[in-house]
Scaffold this motif. Structure first.
Motif, PDB file in Angstrom:
ATOM      1  N   SER A 236       0.970  -1.309  -0.135  1.00  0.00           N
ATOM      2  CA  SER A 236      -0.027   0.095   0.193  1.00  0.00           C
ATOM      3  C   SER A 236       0.735   1.740   0.034  1.00  0.00           C
ATOM      4  N   THR A 237       2.185   1.345  -0.541  1.00  0.00           N
ATOM      5  CA  THR A 237       2.352   2.192  -0.677  1.00  0.00           C
ATOM      6  C   THR A 237       2.023   3.574  -1.063  1.00  0.00           C
ATOM      7  N   ASP A 238       2.419   4.716  -1.390  1.00  0.00           N
ATOM      8  CA  ASP A 238       1.904   5.770  -1.104  1.00  0.00           C
ATOM      9  C   ASP A 238       3.508   6.523  -2.645  1.00  0.00           C
ATOM     10  N   TRP A 239       3.061   5.906  -3.680  1.00  0.00           N
ATOM     11  CA  TRP A 239       4.056   5.942  -4.790  1.00  0.00           C
ATOM     12  C   TRP A 239       4.608   7.421  -5.239  1.00  0.00           C
ATOM     13  N   ALA A 240       4.017   8.156  -4.708  1.00  0.00           N
ATOM     14  CA  ALA A 240       3.673   9.968  -5.332  1.00  0.00           C
ATOM     15  C   ALA A 240       4.209  11.044  -4.240  1.00  0.00           C
ATOM     16  N   SER A 241       4.364   9.742  -2.647  1.00  0.00           N
ATOM     17  CA  SER A 241       4.854  10.459  -1.816  1.00  0.00           C
ATOM     18  C   SER A 241       5.944  10.232  -1.242  1.00  0.00           C
ATOM     19  N   THR A 242       6.745   9.067  -2.000  1.00  0.00           N
ATOM     20  CA  THR A 242       7.253   8.269  -1.671  1.00  0.00           C
ATOM     21  C   THR A 242       9.255   9.251  -2.584  1.00  0.00           C
ATOM     22  N   ASP A 243       9.889   9.596  -1.361  1.00  0.00           N
ATOM     23  CA  ASP A 243      11.529   9.770  -2.519  1.00  0.00           C
ATOM     24  C   ASP A 243      12.020   8.571  -2.174  1.00  0.00           C
ATOM     25  N   PHE A 244      12.421   7.986  -1.497  1.00  0.00           N
ATOM     26  CA  PHE A 244      12.807   6.609  -1.283  1.00  0.00           C
ATOM     27  C   PHE A 244      12.339   5.490  -0.301  1.00  0.00           C
ATOM     28  N   LEU A 245      12.865   4.348  -0.450  1.00  0.00           N
ATOM     29  CA  LEU A 245      12.449   3.357  -0.325  1.00  0.00           C
ATOM     30  C   LEU A 245      13.671   3.187   1.407  1.00  0.00           C
ATOM     31  N   GLY A 246      13.366   3.306   2.491  1.00  0.00           N
ATOM     32  CA  GLY A 246      14.483   3.025   3.861  1.00  0.00           C
ATOM     33  C   GLY A 246      14.068   2.265   4.488  1.00  0.00           C
ATOM     34  N   TRP A 247      14.066   1.136   5.369  1.00  0.00           N
ATOM     35  CA  TRP A 247      13.693  -0.035   5.761  1.00  0.00           C
ATOM     36  C   TRP A 247      14.500  -0.739   6.735  1.00  0.00           C
ATOM     37  N   THR A 248      14.093  -0.663   8.067  1.00  0.00           N
ATOM     38  CA  THR A 248      14.203  -2.179   8.885  1.00  0.00           C
ATOM     39  C   THR A 248      14.382  -3.616   8.836  1.00  0.00           C
ATOM     40  N   ASP A 249      14.712  -4.343   9.208  1.00  0.00           N
ATOM     41  CA  ASP A 249      14.139  -4.886   8.756  1.00  0.00           C
ATOM     42  C   ASP A 249      13.242  -6.242  10.557  1.00  0.00           C
ATOM     43  N   PRO A 250      12.177  -6.122  10.171  1.00  0.00           N
ATOM     44  CA  PRO A 250      11.596  -6.364  11.421  1.00  0.00           C
ATOM     45  C   PRO A 250      11.787  -7.666  12.267  1.00  0.00           C
ATOM     46  N   ARG A 251      12.564  -8.622  11.011  1.00  0.00           N
ATOM     47  CA  ARG A 251      13.348 -10.119  11.597  1.00  0.00           C
ATOM     48  C   ARG A 251      14.618  -9.979  12.275  1.00  0.00           C
TER      49      ARG A 251
ATOM     50  N   VAL B  10      16.365  -6.853  13.117  1.00  0.00           N
ATOM     51  CA  VAL B  10      16.886  -5.255  13.453  1.00  0.00           C
ATOM     52  C   VAL B  10      18.095  -4.581  13.773  1.00  0.00           C
ATOM     53  N   ASN B  11      19.360  -4.986  13.346  1.00  0.00           N
ATOM     54  CA  ASN B  11      20.074  -4.875  12.772  1.00  0.00           C
ATOM     55  C   ASN B  11      20.146  -4.920  10.915  1.00  0.00           C
ATOM     56  N   ASN B  12      19.524  -5.448  10.298  1.00  0.00           N
ATOM     57  CA  ASN B  12      19.622  -5.067   9.139  1.00  0.00           C
ATOM     58  C   ASN B  12      18.541  -3.871   7.901  1.00  0.00           C
ATOM     59  N   ALA B  13      19.097  -3.401   7.427  1.00  0.00           N
ATOM     60  CA  ALA B  13      18.411  -2.409   7.349  1.00  0.00           C
ATOM     61  C   ALA B  13      18.914  -2.027   5.428  1.00  0.00           C
ATOM     62  N   TYR B  14      18.012  -1.653   4.879  1.00  0.00           N
ATOM     63  CA  TYR B  14      17.825  -1.445   3.147  1.00  0.00           C
ATOM     64  C   TYR B  14      17.468   0.518   3.036  1.00  0.00           C
TER      65      TYR B  14
ATOM     66  N   LEU C 207      16.117   1.460 -10.781  1.00  0.00           N
ATOM     67  CA  LEU C 207      16.428   1.808  -9.110  1.00  0.00           C
ATOM     68  C   LEU C 207      17.832   1.311  -8.524  1.00  0.00           C
ATOM     69  N   VAL C 208      18.206   0.911  -7.025  1.00  0.00           N
ATOM     70  CA  VAL C 208      19.540   0.845  -6.509  1.00  0.00           C
ATOM     71  C   VAL C 208      19.176   0.752  -5.744  1.00  0.00           C
ATOM     72  N   GLY C 209      19.229  -0.725  -4.315  1.00  0.00           N
ATOM     73  CA  GLY C 209      19.313  -0.905  -3.607  1.00  0.00           C
ATOM     74  C   GLY C 209      20.989  -0.857  -2.749  1.00  0.00           C
ATOM     75  N   ILE C 210      20.788  -0.676  -1.373  1.00  0.00           N
ATOM     76  CA  ILE C 210      21.673  -0.539  -0.501  1.00  0.00           C
ATOM     77  C   ILE C 210      21.037  -1.284   0.808  1.00  0.00           C
ATOM     78  N   ALA C 211      22.018  -2.623   1.147  1.00  0.00           N
ATOM     79  CA  ALA C 211      21.947  -3.402   2.264  1.00  0.00           C
ATOM     80  C   ALA C 211      22.850  -2.602   3.324  1.00  0.00           C
ATOM     81  N   LEU C 212      22.179  -2.363   4.435  1.00  0.00           N
ATOM     82  CA  LEU C 212      22.814  -1.663   5.895  1.00  0.00           C
ATOM     83  C   LEU C 212      22.572  -2.482   6.653  1.00  0.00           C
ATOM     84  N   ARG C 213      24.127  -1.835   7.783  1.00  0.00           N
ATOM     85  CA  ARG C 213      23.724  -2.467   9.496  1.00  0.00           C
ATOM     86  C   ARG C 213      23.820  -1.790  10.017  1.00  0.00           C
TER      87      ARG C 213
END
Length: 164
Positions: free
Chosen positions: A32-47, A49-53, A62-68
């Motif tokens: 249900s992402t509102d793409w019109a008001s989304t500048d980028f996707l950024g989230w932490t993994d609920p499973r 929590v030290n993983n983020a994207y 699109l380019v994705g970056i995995a983060l710790r």
């Protein structure tokens, strides 16, 4: 940001294996992402929590970056500033994110780090949809200028991750 499907998101990651990208959890409510008001996707993994994207547009792709995430420790600092959205937060609301560099450099253990909003909710702060717990300094920049600054800061970080 233009609309994207889950498969496209998983395929766009530049600094993790295809297997890792296939297994990552998408942001809660992705469908249900509102793409019109989304500048980028950024989230932490609920499973995990030290993983983020981060996923953002770069040209037509699109380019994705995995983060710790490295959680903040108690210390002398009481406030910190997000390097992406330049919002001042309580120290516990800004964390150090480390991203393995893309390609051989990342396989050799090289990383790039930055301090950012713990939940990667920078767009919400810039757009005024969320308010940080600490008072903010006055700013005369327009919303468009603040969005451009945020996306530019994220772009510089991604450039550092992608460079050989």
């Amino acid at each position: 940001m233009r609309p994207a499907q889950a498969e496209e998101i998983r395929k766009c990651f530049a600094n993790c294996s295809k297997g890792e990208a296939t297994k990552l959890s998408l942001p809660p409510g992705f469908e249900s992402t509102d793409w019109a008001s989304t500048d980028f996707l950024g989230w932490t993994d609920p499973r995990a929590v030290n993983n983020a994207y981060l996923v953002l547009p770069r040209g037509d792709e699109l380019v994705g970056i995995a983060l710790r995430a490295n959680k903040a420790r108690a210390g002398a600092l009481r406030r910190s500033v997000c390097a992406f959205c330049v919002t001042t937060h309580a120290m516990s609301d800004v964390v150090l994110f480390a991203a393995p560099k893309a390609g051989a450099s990342g396989r050799n253990g090289n990383t790039v780090g930055t301090y950012a909003c713990a939940e990667l909710g920078c767009s919400s702060y810039v757009r005024g949809k969320a308010r940080p717990a600490v008072p903010q300094p006055g700013e005369s920049a327009t919303l468009e200028e603040r969005l451009a600054r945020m996306l530019g800061n994220i772009g510089l970080f991604v450039d550092r991750v992608l460079e050989a």
